[in-house]
Design a protein around this motif. Sequence first.
Motif, PDB file in Angstrom:
ATOM      1  N   ARG A 122     -14.068 -40.931 -55.355  1.00 37.85           N
ATOM      2  CA  ARG A 122     -12.726 -40.835 -55.945  1.00 37.85           C
ATOM      3  C   ARG A 122     -12.020 -42.178 -55.740  1.00 37.85           C
ATOM      4  O   ARG A 122     -12.494 -43.041 -55.005  1.00 37.85           O
ATOM      5  CB  ARG A 122     -11.897 -39.745 -55.243  1.00 37.85           C
ATOM      6  CG  ARG A 122     -12.331 -38.319 -55.531  1.00 37.85           C
ATOM      7  CD  ARG A 122     -11.940 -37.887 -56.940  1.00 37.85           C
ATOM      8  NE  ARG A 122     -12.287 -36.497 -57.227  1.00 37.85           N
ATOM      9  CZ  ARG A 122     -13.462 -36.094 -57.707  1.00 37.85           C
ATOM     10  NH1 ARG A 122     -14.422 -36.975 -57.915  1.00 37.85           N
ATOM     11  NH2 ARG A 122     -13.681 -34.821 -57.976  1.00 37.85           N
ATOM     12  N   LEU A 123     -10.848 -42.331 -56.333  1.00 38.09           N
ATOM     13  CA  LEU A 123     -10.021 -43.515 -56.082  1.00 38.09           C
ATOM     14  C   LEU A 123      -8.807 -43.102 -55.278  1.00 38.09           C
ATOM     15  O   LEU A 123      -8.186 -42.070 -55.569  1.00 38.09           O
ATOM     16  CB  LEU A 123      -9.559 -44.143 -57.407  1.00 38.09           C
ATOM     17  CG  LEU A 123     -10.644 -44.781 -58.259  1.00 38.09           C
ATOM     18  CD1 LEU A 123     -10.044 -45.309 -59.562  1.00 38.09           C
ATOM     19  CD2 LEU A 123     -11.356 -45.913 -57.518  1.00 38.09           C
ATOM     20  N   LYS A 124      -8.486 -43.918 -54.276  1.00 43.49           N
ATOM     21  CA  LYS A 124      -7.239 -43.704 -53.516  1.00 43.49           C
ATOM     22  C   LYS A 124      -6.213 -44.695 -54.059  1.00 43.49           C
ATOM     23  O   LYS A 124      -6.477 -45.891 -54.159  1.00 43.49           O
ATOM     24  CB  LYS A 124      -7.480 -43.936 -52.023  1.00 43.49           C
ATOM     25  CG  LYS A 124      -6.219 -43.666 -51.212  1.00 43.49           C
ATOM     26  CD  LYS A 124      -6.506 -43.649 -49.725  1.00 43.49           C
ATOM     27  CE  LYS A 124      -6.652 -45.038 -49.170  1.00 43.49           C
ATOM     28  NZ  LYS A 124      -6.769 -45.061 -47.710  1.00 43.49           N
ATOM     29  N   ILE A 125      -5.054 -44.162 -54.386  1.00 44.66           N
ATOM     30  CA  ILE A 125      -3.963 -44.952 -54.946  1.00 44.66           C
ATOM     31  C   ILE A 125      -2.851 -44.969 -53.911  1.00 44.66           C
ATOM     32  O   ILE A 125      -2.412 -43.905 -53.457  1.00 44.66           O
ATOM     33  CB  ILE A 125      -3.390 -44.271 -56.223  1.00 44.66           C
ATOM     34  CG1 ILE A 125      -4.498 -43.879 -57.196  1.00 44.66           C
ATOM     35  CG2 ILE A 125      -2.306 -45.107 -56.879  1.00 44.66           C
ATOM     36  CD1 ILE A 125      -5.222 -45.000 -57.828  1.00 44.66           C
ATOM     37  N   GLU A 126      -2.391 -46.156 -53.550  1.00 42.42           N
ATOM     38  CA  GLU A 126      -1.258 -46.260 -52.628  1.00 42.42           C
ATOM     39  C   GLU A 126      -0.160 -47.065 -53.317  1.00 42.42           C
ATOM     40  O   GLU A 126      -0.398 -48.198 -53.728  1.00 42.42           O
ATOM     41  CB  GLU A 126      -1.687 -46.938 -51.329  1.00 42.42           C
ATOM     42  CG  GLU A 126      -2.619 -46.046 -50.507  1.00 42.42           C
ATOM     43  CD  GLU A 126      -3.303 -46.772 -49.362  1.00 42.42           C
ATOM     44  OE1 GLU A 126      -3.336 -46.236 -48.246  1.00 42.42           O
ATOM     45  OE2 GLU A 126      -3.815 -47.880 -49.592  1.00 42.42           O
ATOM     46  N   ALA A 127       1.010 -46.465 -53.430  1.00 40.74           N
ATOM     47  CA  ALA A 127       2.123 -47.157 -54.081  1.00 40.74           C
ATOM     48  C   ALA A 127       3.415 -46.846 -53.326  1.00 40.74           C
ATOM     49  O   ALA A 127       3.757 -45.677 -53.130  1.00 40.74           O
ATOM     50  CB  ALA A 127       2.241 -46.712 -55.536  1.00 40.74           C
ATOM     51  N   VAL A 128       4.104 -47.902 -52.918  1.00 42.75           N
ATOM     52  CA  VAL A 128       5.381 -47.752 -52.205  1.00 42.75           C
ATOM     53  C   VAL A 128       6.513 -47.952 -53.206  1.00 42.75           C
ATOM     54  O   VAL A 128       6.444 -48.832 -54.068  1.00 42.75           O
ATOM     55  CB  VAL A 128       5.469 -48.760 -51.037  1.00 42.75           C
ATOM     56  CG1 VAL A 128       6.829 -48.669 -50.342  1.00 42.75           C
ATOM     57  CG2 VAL A 128       4.340 -48.504 -50.042  1.00 42.75           C
ATOM     58  N   MET A 129       7.526 -47.104 -53.090  1.00 42.41           N
ATOM     59  CA  MET A 129       8.608 -47.128 -54.082  1.00 42.41           C
ATOM     60  C   MET A 129       9.931 -46.682 -53.455  1.00 42.41           C
ATOM     61  O   MET A 129       9.939 -46.155 -52.340  1.00 42.41           O
ATOM     62  CB  MET A 129       8.256 -46.210 -55.248  1.00 42.41           C
ATOM     63  CG  MET A 129       8.126 -44.745 -54.853  1.00 42.41           C
ATOM     64  SD  MET A 129       7.175 -43.790 -56.048  1.00 42.41           S
ATOM     65  CE  MET A 129       5.529 -44.437 -55.790  1.00 42.41           C
ATOM     66  N   ARG A 130      11.026 -46.846 -54.225  1.00 41.91           N
ATOM     67  CA  ARG A 130      12.324 -46.358 -53.780  1.00 41.91           C
ATOM     68  C   ARG A 130      12.269 -44.838 -53.668  1.00 41.91           C
ATOM     69  O   ARG A 130      11.701 -44.170 -54.525  1.00 41.91           O
ATOM     70  CB  ARG A 130      13.410 -46.759 -54.795  1.00 41.91           C
ATOM     71  CG  ARG A 130      13.669 -48.255 -54.853  1.00 41.91           C
ATOM     72  CD  ARG A 130      14.748 -48.582 -55.859  1.00 41.91           C
ATOM     73  NE  ARG A 130      14.361 -48.157 -57.193  1.00 41.91           N
ATOM     74  CZ  ARG A 130      15.076 -47.354 -57.968  1.00 41.91           C
ATOM     75  NH1 ARG A 130      16.231 -46.865 -57.563  1.00 41.91           N
ATOM     76  NH2 ARG A 130      14.633 -47.021 -59.174  1.00 41.91           N
ATOM     77  N   ALA A 131      12.910 -44.294 -52.653  1.00 42.15           N
ATOM     78  CA  ALA A 131      12.881 -42.841 -52.427  1.00 42.15           C
ATOM     79  C   ALA A 131      13.463 -42.082 -53.621  1.00 42.15           C
ATOM     80  O   ALA A 131      13.017 -40.972 -53.939  1.00 42.15           O
ATOM     81  CB  ALA A 131      13.650 -42.499 -51.159  1.00 42.15           C
TER      82      ALA A 131
END
Length: 122
Positions: free
Chosen positions: A58-67
């Motif tokens: 599978r692919l792991k996606i990590e994305a940080v964003m405004r709450a």
Amino acid sequence: MKMVMAVIRHERLQEVQDVLDECGVSGVTVTEVKGCGAQRGYTEKYRGTAVHISLRPRLKIEAVMRAEIVKTVVDKMAAAARTGEVGDGKIFVLDIEDAVRIRTGEHGAETVQHAERAMWGH
Ligand SMILES: Nc1ncnc2c1ncn2[C@@H]1O[C@H](COP(=O)(O)OP(=O)(O)OP(=O)(O)O)[C@@H](O)[C@H]1O
Ligand SMILES: [Mg+2]
């Protein structure tokens, strides 16, 4: 800030990246992983013998964003990643304390937000 950590099928990567782009998320980290969910993998025949394959790619996606945008992003990502078959993946949401843009030394939510679409992959 929040981090969305998702495990998705390879073939849904473009659609998921398009969602992040639309929502102005400034970047993403994608990692090739192996995992299993509730079905604990699957059974395959090898030379007539049943072999249990416990982990699937599978692919792991990590994305940080405004709450403020995380609910919208999660809903859109789930729609983009869904095929309706078992194994579509999972989305986890984590709290993020801070982020630093190394080049400029800026901290905080400005570093994880883009004003314009970057059109990843197009
Ligand atoms: N609790 C979990 N913790 C960490 N990773 C998980 C967890 N559940 C699923 N994953 C990851 O998500 C991938 C896909 O999971 P999967 O979609 O099969 O979940 P599921 O709960 O079995 O749902 P479904 O019944 O729709 O298959 C797994 O291969 C694994 O990498
Ligand atoms: Mg499963």
